[in-house]
Design a protein around this motif. Structure first.
Motif, PDB file in Angstrom:
ATOM      1  N   GLU A  46      34.126 -17.387 -80.063  1.00 14.70           N
ATOM      2  CA  GLU A  46      34.272 -18.017 -78.662  1.00 14.70           C
ATOM      3  C   GLU A  46      33.292 -19.222 -78.861  1.00 14.70           C
ATOM      4  O   GLU A  46      33.441 -20.361 -78.041  1.00 14.70           O
ATOM      5  N   VAL A  47      31.932 -19.076 -79.542  1.00 12.25           N
ATOM      6  CA  VAL A  47      31.376 -20.279 -79.505  1.00 12.25           C
ATOM      7  C   VAL A  47      32.075 -21.428 -80.114  1.00 12.25           C
ATOM      8  O   VAL A  47      32.099 -22.648 -80.034  1.00 12.25           O
ATOM      9  N   TYR A  48      32.532 -21.091 -81.208  1.00 11.78           N
ATOM     10  CA  TYR A  48      33.297 -22.058 -82.138  1.00 11.78           C
ATOM     11  C   TYR A  48      34.365 -22.816 -81.558  1.00 11.78           C
ATOM     12  O   TYR A  48      34.503 -23.740 -81.750  1.00 11.78           O
ATOM     13  N   ARG A  53      37.179 -27.347 -78.823  1.00  8.09           N
ATOM     14  CA  ARG A  53      37.579 -27.938 -77.813  1.00  8.09           C
ATOM     15  C   ARG A  53      36.961 -29.223 -77.342  1.00  8.09           C
ATOM     16  O   ARG A  53      37.372 -30.312 -76.954  1.00  8.09           O
ATOM     17  N   GLU A  54      35.744 -28.906 -77.182  1.00  3.47           N
ATOM     18  CA  GLU A  54      34.817 -30.193 -76.718  1.00  3.47           C
ATOM     19  C   GLU A  54      34.686 -31.399 -77.646  1.00  3.47           C
ATOM     20  O   GLU A  54      34.861 -32.625 -77.223  1.00  3.47           O
ATOM     21  N   ASN A  55      35.065 -31.221 -79.086  1.00  6.97           N
ATOM     22  CA  ASN A  55      34.874 -32.269 -80.127  1.00  6.97           C
ATOM     23  C   ASN A  55      36.265 -32.955 -79.848  1.00  6.97           C
ATOM     24  O   ASN A  55      36.281 -34.223 -79.535  1.00  6.97           O
ATOM     25  N   LEU A  56      37.224 -32.269 -79.519  1.00 13.79           N
ATOM     26  CA  LEU A  56      38.745 -32.714 -79.187  1.00 13.79           C
ATOM     27  C   LEU A  56      38.629 -33.623 -77.973  1.00 13.79           C
ATOM     28  O   LEU A  56      39.259 -34.663 -78.059  1.00 13.79           O
ATOM     29  N   ARG A  57      38.007 -33.077 -76.993  1.00 13.10           N
ATOM     30  CA  ARG A  57      37.997 -33.867 -75.809  1.00 13.10           C
ATOM     31  C   ARG A  57      37.065 -34.832 -75.818  1.00 13.10           C
ATOM     32  O   ARG A  57      37.421 -36.210 -75.606  1.00 13.10           O
TER      33      ARG A  57
ATOM     34  N   LYS B 108      24.875 -28.403 -77.788  1.00 15.06           N
ATOM     35  CA  LYS B 108      24.852 -26.855 -78.369  1.00 15.06           C
ATOM     36  C   LYS B 108      25.314 -27.161 -79.803  1.00 15.06           C
ATOM     37  O   LYS B 108      24.788 -26.340 -80.888  1.00 15.06           O
ATOM     38  N   ALA B 109      25.900 -28.198 -80.170  1.00 17.92           N
ATOM     39  CA  ALA B 109      26.517 -28.467 -81.442  1.00 17.92           C
ATOM     40  C   ALA B 109      26.251 -30.139 -81.725  1.00 17.92           C
ATOM     41  O   ALA B 109      27.119 -30.726 -81.965  1.00 17.92           O
ATOM     42  N   PRO B 110      25.062 -30.316 -82.248  1.00 21.04           N
ATOM     43  CA  PRO B 110      24.773 -31.514 -82.560  1.00 21.04           C
ATOM     44  C   PRO B 110      25.064 -31.964 -83.790  1.00 21.04           C
ATOM     45  O   PRO B 110      25.387 -31.285 -84.645  1.00 21.04           O
ATOM     46  N   LEU B 129      21.732 -23.544 -75.055  1.00 20.51           N
ATOM     47  CA  LEU B 129      21.974 -24.904 -74.867  1.00 20.51           C
ATOM     48  C   LEU B 129      23.585 -25.075 -74.501  1.00 20.51           C
ATOM     49  O   LEU B 129      24.326 -24.546 -75.079  1.00 20.51           O
ATOM     50  N   PRO B 130      23.679 -26.096 -73.519  1.00 18.09           N
ATOM     51  CA  PRO B 130      25.248 -26.329 -73.189  1.00 18.09           C
ATOM     52  C   PRO B 130      25.981 -27.054 -73.882  1.00 18.09           C
ATOM     53  O   PRO B 130      25.469 -27.825 -74.667  1.00 18.09           O
ATOM     54  N   VAL B 131      27.196 -26.841 -73.978  1.00 20.67           N
ATOM     55  CA  VAL B 131      28.151 -27.742 -74.646  1.00 20.67           C
ATOM     56  C   VAL B 131      28.438 -28.792 -73.665  1.00 20.67           C
ATOM     57  O   VAL B 131      28.823 -30.141 -74.477  1.00 20.67           O
ATOM     58  N   GLN B 132      28.326 -28.586 -72.460  1.00 18.75           N
ATOM     59  CA  GLN B 132      28.421 -29.890 -71.490  1.00 18.75           C
ATOM     60  C   GLN B 132      27.404 -30.114 -70.777  1.00 18.75           C
ATOM     61  O   GLN B 132      27.137 -29.328 -69.631  1.00 18.75           O
TER      62      GLN B 132
END
Lengths: 81, 146
Positions: A46-48, A53-57, B108-110, B129-132
């Motif tokens: 779920e983290v992956y 999704r966030e990268n694509l946004r 979260k993913a630097p 850490l938040p993704v947003q």
């Protein structure tokens, strides 16, 4: 999906280099140990997927979207550093 | 060398400007070669431009600029492919995004870049850490980024 049954301390091997071991089973929680080459990322699914999704946004942003962080880029050149 | 980008038009770069992400980014696995474009008038934001897909670019910032207490906790296996020897040669950048209202940073993913070897990797940090992470207000005063 391939479904295998394993007990504690038993393992499965994926390809030649990835080994998944049942480290502990407690109630409905399973602790998995993963041996894999470091080039292969291993993460909770779920983290992956949230990061995918966030990268694509983020890939849809334009220079106007970052204006409030400072002046929008007027000229762009490769960073020296 | 030159790439015709959708945001910045034609951009010239030298082979030594290229940063290789061997695994690409999550969800962008085919985007492996990037150049980091600096804005000469604004050092708060830079743009990672994909050389594999000209329409793909990511706004990035140095996290401490906007989150002074930012600390990256990451498993050593995440960093190992970068062959860092001491933190001096690493650059950490976080990707900028936007929700309906606010600019957000993916803490979260630097992206971690080995500057001398010109290789990078998107790592997933431990902890909550938040993704947003929502950005409000203005950044801290300018500090030179390593």
């Amino acid at each position: 999906m391939l479904v295998l049954s394993r007990q504690r301390d038993e393992s499965i091997i994926i390809g030649d280099h990835i080994v998944v071991t049942i480290v502990d089973i407690r109630g409905d929680k399973v602790r998995l140990g993963i041996d894999a080459p470091t080039e292969i990322p291993v993460h909770r699914r779920e983290v992956y997927e949230a990061i995918q999704r966030e990268n694509l946004r983020a890939a849809h942003l334009d220079t106007s979207d970052t204006r409030e962080l400072g002046a929008a880029p007027a000229r762009s050149k490769p960073s020296a550093g | 060398m030159e790439i015709r980008t959708t945001r910045f038009g034609p951009v010239e770069f030298r082979p030594e400007d290229v940063i290789l992400f061997e695994e690409g980014l999550l969800g962008l696995a085919e985007c492996r070669e990037w150049v980091l474009l600096a804005d000469v008038q604004n050092d708060a934001v830079a743009w990672m431009q994909s050389l594999d897909q000209p329409e793909v670019a990511l706004a990035v910032v140095s996290p401490r600029r906007f989150v002074p207490a930012f600390q990256m906790r990451v498993a050593s296996r995440e960093l190992q492919p970068l062959e860092l020897d001491g933190t001096a040669s690493a650059q950490v950048l976080v990707i900028v995004s936007k929700t309906d209202r606010l600019v957000t940073l993916n803490l979260k993913a630097p992206l971690v870049i080995n500057l001398s070897r010109r290789i990078g990797r998107q790592v997933i940090t431990n902890g909550e850490l938040p993704v947003q992470y929502e950005i409000t207000g203005t950044p801290a005063p300018t500090k030179k980024i390593a």
